[in-house]
Design a protein around this motif. Sequence first.
Motif, PDB file in Angstrom:
ATOM      1  N   VAL A 160       7.906  20.000   3.908  1.00 21.19           N
ATOM      2  CA  VAL A 160       8.415  19.025   4.567  1.00 21.19           C
ATOM      3  C   VAL A 160       7.658  18.613   5.668  1.00 21.19           C
ATOM      4  O   VAL A 160       6.994  18.956   6.287  1.00 21.19           O
ATOM      5  CB  VAL A 160       9.728  19.735   5.469  1.00 21.19           C
ATOM      6  N   THR A 161       7.546  17.183   5.767  1.00 23.17           N
ATOM      7  CA  THR A 161       6.622  16.457   6.584  1.00 23.17           C
ATOM      8  C   THR A 161       7.396  15.492   7.679  1.00 23.17           C
ATOM      9  O   THR A 161       6.803  15.309   8.932  1.00 23.17           O
ATOM     10  CB  THR A 161       5.678  15.672   5.910  1.00 23.17           C
ATOM     11  N   TYR A 162       8.496  15.160   7.401  1.00 24.58           N
ATOM     12  CA  TYR A 162       9.407  14.480   8.340  1.00 24.58           C
ATOM     13  C   TYR A 162      10.891  14.576   8.204  1.00 24.58           C
ATOM     14  O   TYR A 162      11.454  14.876   7.058  1.00 24.58           O
ATOM     15  CB  TYR A 162       9.128  12.922   8.112  1.00 24.58           C
TER      16      TYR A 162
ATOM     17  N   ASP B 125      20.848  14.544   7.454  1.00 24.50           N
ATOM     18  CA  ASP B 125      19.559  14.331   7.683  1.00 24.50           C
ATOM     19  C   ASP B 125      18.830  13.935   6.257  1.00 24.50           C
ATOM     20  O   ASP B 125      19.145  14.582   5.236  1.00 24.50           O
ATOM     21  CB  ASP B 125      18.733  15.387   8.441  1.00 24.50           C
ATOM     22  N   VAL B 126      17.808  13.290   6.465  1.00 24.26           N
ATOM     23  CA  VAL B 126      17.003  13.123   5.208  1.00 24.26           C
ATOM     24  C   VAL B 126      15.706  13.651   5.517  1.00 24.26           C
ATOM     25  O   VAL B 126      15.024  13.533   6.372  1.00 24.26           O
ATOM     26  CB  VAL B 126      16.866  11.284   4.957  1.00 24.26           C
ATOM     27  N   LEU B 127      14.927  14.340   4.541  1.00 20.12           N
ATOM     28  CA  LEU B 127      13.907  15.105   4.493  1.00 20.12           C
ATOM     29  C   LEU B 127      12.756  14.397   3.682  1.00 20.12           C
ATOM     30  O   LEU B 127      12.993  13.851   2.644  1.00 20.12           O
ATOM     31  CB  LEU B 127      13.772  16.619   4.102  1.00 20.12           C
ATOM     32  N   ILE B 128      11.556  14.147   4.095  1.00 22.78           N
ATOM     33  CA  ILE B 128      10.481  13.493   3.402  1.00 22.78           C
ATOM     34  C   ILE B 128       9.874  14.880   2.988  1.00 22.78           C
ATOM     35  O   ILE B 128       9.263  15.578   3.836  1.00 22.78           O
ATOM     36  CB  ILE B 128       9.617  12.492   4.303  1.00 22.78           C
ATOM     37  N   ILE B 129       9.522  14.896   1.581  1.00 22.16           N
ATOM     38  CA  ILE B 129       8.833  16.139   1.196  1.00 22.16           C
ATOM     39  C   ILE B 129       7.267  15.355   0.447  1.00 22.16           C
ATOM     40  O   ILE B 129       7.535  14.565  -0.462  1.00 22.16           O
ATOM     41  CB  ILE B 129       9.726  16.548  -0.002  1.00 22.16           C
ATOM     42  N   ASP B 130       6.419  16.299   0.743  1.00 15.11           N
ATOM     43  CA  ASP B 130       4.835  15.853   0.305  1.00 15.11           C
ATOM     44  C   ASP B 130       4.641  16.759  -0.642  1.00 15.11           C
ATOM     45  O   ASP B 130       4.357  18.081  -0.159  1.00 15.11           O
ATOM     46  CB  ASP B 130       3.909  16.066   1.607  1.00 15.11           C
ATOM     47  N   LYS B 131       4.441  16.572  -2.034  1.00 15.29           N
ATOM     48  CA  LYS B 131       4.200  17.695  -2.896  1.00 15.29           C
ATOM     49  C   LYS B 131       2.667  17.663  -2.995  1.00 15.29           C
ATOM     50  O   LYS B 131       2.233  18.793  -3.700  1.00 15.29           O
ATOM     51  CB  LYS B 131       4.644  16.978  -4.245  1.00 15.29           C
TER      52      LYS B 131
ATOM     53  N   ILE C 203      14.470  12.828   8.972  1.00 14.87           N
ATOM     54  CA  ILE C 203      15.002  11.418   9.413  1.00 14.87           C
ATOM     55  C   ILE C 203      16.211  11.668   9.931  1.00 14.87           C
ATOM     56  O   ILE C 203      17.263  12.180   8.932  1.00 14.87           O
ATOM     57  CB  ILE C 203      15.014  10.370   8.328  1.00 14.87           C
TER      58      ILE C 203
END
Length: 77
Positions: A70-72, A10-16, A74
Amino acid sequence: MVDDGIEEGDVLIIDKSLPFESGKRVLAYYDGGFTVKRLLIENGKMFLVPGNKRYKPIEVTGEVVPWGVVTYIIKKC
């Protein structure tokens, strides 16, 4: 993090820009490596809680470097 729906590939979208808050999934640098865990702040203590029931929460006793929230997730097809 299989119990949190995060699997290998899985791919994680990270919001700093988001703050580290209790209950959020976070990417942190702790104890010499990066880890994705759920953050728990309780009674003045900080824990990194794995999303796998086979592992115990880690009480943060040293320095933890917050990288983001972690916001999303994929999913791999």
